[in-house]
Design a protein around this motif. Structure first.
Motif, PDB file in Angstrom:
ATOM      1  N   GLY A  63       0.775  -1.235   0.000  1.00  0.00           N
ATOM      2  CA  GLY A  63       0.000   0.000   0.000  1.00  0.00           C
ATOM      3  C   GLY A  63       0.805   1.284   0.000  1.00  0.00           C
ATOM      4  O   GLY A  63       0.235   2.373   0.141  1.00  0.00           O
ATOM      5  N   GLU A  64       2.103   1.206  -0.181  1.00  0.00           N
ATOM      6  CA  GLU A  64       2.923   2.419  -0.202  1.00  0.00           C
ATOM      7  C   GLU A  64       2.606   3.235  -1.450  1.00  0.00           C
ATOM      8  O   GLU A  64       2.372   2.675  -2.522  1.00  0.00           O
ATOM      9  CB  GLU A  64       4.411   2.050  -0.181  1.00  0.00           C
ATOM     10  N   SER A  65       2.583   4.558  -1.313  1.00  0.00           N
ATOM     11  CA  SER A  65       2.290   5.426  -2.458  1.00  0.00           C
ATOM     12  C   SER A  65       3.513   5.543  -3.357  1.00  0.00           C
ATOM     13  O   SER A  65       4.659   5.477  -2.892  1.00  0.00           O
ATOM     14  CB  SER A  65       1.863   6.821  -1.996  1.00  0.00           C
ATOM     15  N   GLU A  66       3.257   5.722  -4.642  1.00  0.00           N
ATOM     16  CA  GLU A  66       4.356   5.846  -5.590  1.00  0.00           C
ATOM     17  C   GLU A  66       5.198   7.081  -5.297  1.00  0.00           C
ATOM     18  O   GLU A  66       6.430   7.018  -5.388  1.00  0.00           O
ATOM     19  CB  GLU A  66       3.816   5.875  -7.023  1.00  0.00           C
ATOM     20  N   LEU A  67       4.573   8.167  -4.918  1.00  0.00           N
ATOM     21  CA  LEU A  67       5.342   9.383  -4.662  1.00  0.00           C
ATOM     22  C   LEU A  67       6.317   9.178  -3.507  1.00  0.00           C
ATOM     23  O   LEU A  67       7.477   9.588  -3.581  1.00  0.00           O
ATOM     24  CB  LEU A  67       4.421  10.572  -4.389  1.00  0.00           C
ATOM     25  N   ARG A  68       5.870   8.527  -2.445  1.00  0.00           N
ATOM     26  CA  ARG A  68       6.788   8.259  -1.330  1.00  0.00           C
ATOM     27  C   ARG A  68       7.925   7.335  -1.771  1.00  0.00           C
ATOM     28  O   ARG A  68       9.063   7.513  -1.340  1.00  0.00           O
ATOM     29  CB  ARG A  68       6.031   7.669  -0.142  1.00  0.00           C
ATOM     30  N   LEU A  69       7.633   6.385  -2.637  1.00  0.00           N
ATOM     31  CA  LEU A  69       8.692   5.518  -3.159  1.00  0.00           C
ATOM     32  C   LEU A  69       9.729   6.339  -3.918  1.00  0.00           C
ATOM     33  O   LEU A  69      10.929   6.118  -3.770  1.00  0.00           O
ATOM     34  CB  LEU A  69       8.111   4.431  -4.069  1.00  0.00           C
ATOM     35  N   TYR A  70       9.258   7.300  -4.700  1.00  0.00           N
ATOM     36  CA  TYR A  70      10.179   8.161  -5.450  1.00  0.00           C
ATOM     37  C   TYR A  70      11.000   9.044  -4.518  1.00  0.00           C
ATOM     38  O   TYR A  70      12.107   9.441  -4.853  1.00  0.00           O
ATOM     39  CB  TYR A  70       9.423   9.061  -6.427  1.00  0.00           C
ATOM     40  N   HIS A  71      10.455   9.372  -3.372  1.00  0.00           N
ATOM     41  CA  HIS A  71      11.106  10.299  -2.445  1.00  0.00           C
ATOM     42  C   HIS A  71      12.064   9.635  -1.445  1.00  0.00           C
ATOM     43  O   HIS A  71      12.741  10.350  -0.704  1.00  0.00           O
ATOM     44  CB  HIS A  71      10.046  11.094  -1.675  1.00  0.00           C
ATOM     45  N   ILE A  72      12.135   8.333  -1.415  1.00  0.00           N
ATOM     46  CA  ILE A  72      12.986   7.681  -0.409  1.00  0.00           C
ATOM     47  C   ILE A  72      14.432   8.151  -0.511  1.00  0.00           C
ATOM     48  O   ILE A  72      15.068   8.419   0.507  1.00  0.00           O
ATOM     49  CB  ILE A  72      12.879   6.146  -0.481  1.00  0.00           C
ATOM     50  N   SER A  73      14.949   8.289  -1.704  1.00  0.00           N
ATOM     51  CA  SER A  73      16.353   8.695  -1.843  1.00  0.00           C
ATOM     52  C   SER A  73      16.573  10.159  -1.436  1.00  0.00           C
ATOM     53  O   SER A  73      17.700  10.562  -1.178  1.00  0.00           O
ATOM     54  CB  SER A  73      16.846   8.467  -3.276  1.00  0.00           C
ATOM     55  N   TRP A  75      14.769  11.624   1.219  1.00  0.00           N
ATOM     56  CA  TRP A  75      13.918  11.685   2.406  1.00  0.00           C
ATOM     57  C   TRP A  75      14.209  12.895   3.279  1.00  0.00           C
ATOM     58  O   TRP A  75      13.308  13.415   3.932  1.00  0.00           O
ATOM     59  CB  TRP A  75      14.010  10.387   3.202  1.00  0.00           C
ATOM     60  N   ARG A  76      15.433  13.370   3.305  1.00  0.00           N
ATOM     61  CA  ARG A  76      15.762  14.532   4.145  1.00  0.00           C
ATOM     62  C   ARG A  76      15.043  15.789   3.671  1.00  0.00           C
ATOM     63  O   ARG A  76      14.635  16.613   4.478  1.00  0.00           O
ATOM     64  CB  ARG A  76      17.267  14.782   4.157  1.00  0.00           C
ATOM     65  N   GLU A  77      14.909  15.936   2.361  1.00  0.00           N
ATOM     66  CA  GLU A  77      14.260  17.123   1.793  1.00  0.00           C
ATOM     67  C   GLU A  77      12.752  16.967   1.664  1.00  0.00           C
ATOM     68  O   GLU A  77      12.026  17.940   1.550  1.00  0.00           O
ATOM     69  CB  GLU A  77      14.845  17.440   0.411  1.00  0.00           C
ATOM     70  N   SER A  78      12.276  15.744   1.660  1.00  0.00           N
ATOM     71  CA  SER A  78      10.863  15.462   1.443  1.00  0.00           C
ATOM     72  C   SER A  78      10.038  15.744   2.698  1.00  0.00           C
ATOM     73  O   SER A  78      10.496  15.542   3.819  1.00  0.00           O
ATOM     74  CB  SER A  78      10.686  13.994   1.047  1.00  0.00           C
ATOM     75  N   THR A  79       8.816  16.176   2.483  1.00  0.00           N
ATOM     76  CA  THR A  79       7.867  16.387   3.586  1.00  0.00           C
ATOM     77  C   THR A  79       6.943  15.181   3.776  1.00  0.00           C
ATOM     78  O   THR A  79       6.008  15.255   4.570  1.00  0.00           O
ATOM     79  CB  THR A  79       7.011  17.639   3.324  1.00  0.00           C
ATOM     80  N   LEU A  80       7.208  14.096   3.073  1.00  0.00           N
ATOM     81  CA  LEU A  80       6.293  12.952   3.057  1.00  0.00           C
ATOM     82  C   LEU A  80       6.551  11.909   4.141  1.00  0.00           C
ATOM     83  O   LEU A  80       5.806  10.943   4.242  1.00  0.00           O
ATOM     84  CB  LEU A  80       6.344  12.270   1.685  1.00  0.00           C
ATOM     85  N   PHE A  81       7.591  12.096   4.949  1.00  0.00           N
ATOM     86  CA  PHE A  81       7.945  11.086   5.937  1.00  0.00           C
ATOM     87  C   PHE A  81       7.786  11.617   7.353  1.00  0.00           C
ATOM     88  O   PHE A  81       8.131  12.763   7.641  1.00  0.00           O
ATOM     89  CB  PHE A  81       9.382  10.586   5.706  1.00  0.00           C
ATOM     90  N   SER A  82       7.278  10.763   8.220  1.00  0.00           N
ATOM     91  CA  SER A  82       7.060  11.123   9.621  1.00  0.00           C
ATOM     92  C   SER A  82       8.403  11.190  10.360  1.00  0.00           C
ATOM     93  O   SER A  82       9.403  10.633   9.884  1.00  0.00           O
ATOM     94  CB  SER A  82       6.162  10.082  10.288  1.00  0.00           C
ATOM     95  N   PRO A  83       8.430  11.822  11.526  1.00  0.00           N
ATOM     96  CA  PRO A  83       9.677  11.821  12.315  1.00  0.00           C
ATOM     97  C   PRO A  83      10.170  10.407  12.637  1.00  0.00           C
ATOM     98  O   PRO A  83      11.376  10.152  12.623  1.00  0.00           O
ATOM     99  CB  PRO A  83       9.280  12.585  13.588  1.00  0.00           C
TER     100      PRO A  83
END
Length: 159
Positions: A63-73, A75-83
């Motif tokens: 169920g992971e979203s494609e956008l979050r998958l694209y943002h894993i690399s 992650w520091r700049e992305s707003t899509l990940f929880s603390p």
């Protein structure tokens, strides 16, 4: 690219025991979503095409979203990940590429703000496992996607 050695056939007992270890991690204190992120990030860092392909498909099935998958690399700049996810990704990176003088206290303390001692311990075993899988698959040039049918990854709808 052809696979150099089929390590599953050449070392079946060791493969089974390591697979059992990896499967035991499914019952750890770390949630599946973070396990997926960790496996993907370590595989990116290690250049393991086989594991990256596998874990992206698994994350999609989970169920992971494609956008979050694209943002894993990024992650520091992305707003899509929880603390909590950020802490797990930071721990993944530091254990995947161990600094010359060990893990800085500052980083450990930041991770500890979001994960319990048991969770950090369980997460560390997950990171150990994915790094080991990366190393065997990179070393033997296991072909990405070659085990999709065996692992039920075709249902990810990614090809």
């Amino acid at each position: 690219m052809a696979q150099r050695v089929n390590y599953m056939q050449q070392s079946p007992e060791l493969f089974k025991k390591f697979l059992d270890f990896s499967m035991a991690l499914k019952n750890s204190s770390i949630e599946e979503k973070i396990e997926d992120l960790v496996s993907i990030r370590a595989s990116q860092m290690n250049g393991c095409g086989f594991c990256l392909d596998m874990h992206v498909k698994q994350a999609k099935i989970n169920g992971e979203s494609e956008l979050r998958l694209y943002h894993i690399s990024i992650w520091r700049e992305s707003t899509l990940f929880s603390p909590r996810e950020r802490a797990a990704l930071a721990w993944t990176e530091v254990l995947t590429r161990l600094p010359e003088h060990g893990v800085p206290d500052e980083l450990y303390n930041r991770v500890r703000e979001h994960l319990s001692e048991q969770e950090i311990s369980d997460l560390s075993f997950s990171i150990m496992a994915i790094n080991a899988w990366n190393r065997v698959n990179v070393g033997f040039t296991t072909v990405p996607g070659s085990s999709d049918a065996a692992y039920g990854l075709t249902k990810a709808g990614l090809s």
